[in-house]
Scaffold this active site. Structure first.
Site, PDB file in Angstrom:
ATOM      1  N   CYS A  97       2.263  -2.448   9.464  1.00  0.00           N
ATOM      2  CA  CYS A  97       1.427  -2.049   8.326  1.00  0.00           C
ATOM      3  C   CYS A  97       0.864  -3.274   7.607  1.00  0.00           C
ATOM      4  O   CYS A  97       1.611  -4.031   6.987  1.00  0.00           O
ATOM      5  CB  CYS A  97       2.270  -1.194   7.384  1.00  0.00           C
ATOM      6  SG  CYS A  97       1.523  -0.876   5.780  1.00  0.00           S
ATOM      7  N   CYS A 100       1.410  -3.318   3.803  1.00  0.00           N
ATOM      8  CA  CYS A 100       2.827  -3.605   3.511  1.00  0.00           C
ATOM      9  C   CYS A 100       3.056  -5.112   3.472  1.00  0.00           C
ATOM     10  O   CYS A 100       3.777  -5.621   2.609  1.00  0.00           O
ATOM     11  CB  CYS A 100       3.741  -2.976   4.558  1.00  0.00           C
ATOM     12  SG  CYS A 100       3.636  -1.177   4.652  1.00  0.00           S
TER      13      CYS A 100
END
Length: 180
Positions: A97, A100
């Site tokens: 991600c 993230c």
């Protein structure tokens, strides 16, 4: 008197790696790079570079002073989050991600900034499908604040966030005592 480089019938010098010059290009002889440095920026990279036997690859860790953000799993969730004396901010993330990874420094900063007032843990989305389903995590990264073993209403936040917005998000939640 120095001699000029030999030329072909067309009057041009042969290509640099042709056998006309008498040299051959050997594989691996072109470029030898030094090993990468042991540190990157102000952080020292530590941790395994390959997957452990029978497991997934573990990302390298960054060594810092102050509070550390720990990854926890399903088996540790109750003790670390639901039974904690401090409010706990759970950061649901995945190694694939991009957002993230963008907020990771902000989360690390918050762990140091709010040490003693707030515990922050991370949960790997891919390794903990039961928690993802139970807490209905639909986007990454997802932040959820827990107090007294319950989710704080209005504490869910999805997506990347700046440090300033993170403070705006977190301060009111830490000052309230309402839980679901």
């Amino acid at each position: 008197m120095a001699s000029a480089p030999s030329t072909t019938a067309s009057g041009l010098a042969p290509p640099p790696f042709s056998s006309a010059r008498g040299a051959r290009l050997l594989p691996g002889a072109l470029l030898r790079l030094p090993p990468p440095p042991a540190s990157v920026g102000s952080f020292r990279v530590v941790g395994p570079a390959a997957a452990p036997p029978g497991g997934r690859r573990i990302a390298s860790a960054r060594v810092r002073c102050g509070a550390a953000v720990r990854f926890i799993g399903q088996s540790e969730f109750e003790a670390e989050v639901l039974q904690s004396d401090l409010p706990v901010l759970v950061d649901f993330v995945a190694d694939w991600c991009g957002p993230c990874r963008l907020i990771a420094p902000v989360v690390d900063w918050a762990a140091e900034e709010y040490e003693g007032r707030l515990k922050i843990v991370k949960i790997d989305h891919d390794a903990n499908p039961q928690l993802i389903e139970e807490y209905k995590v639909y986007g990454l990264p997802s932040l959820i604040l827990f107090k007294d073993g319950k989710e704080v209403p209005g504490s869910r936040r999805e997506g990347a966030i700046t440090k300033a917005k993170f403070k705006e998000y977190l301060e009111p939640l830490l000052s309230t005592s309402t839980v679901a």
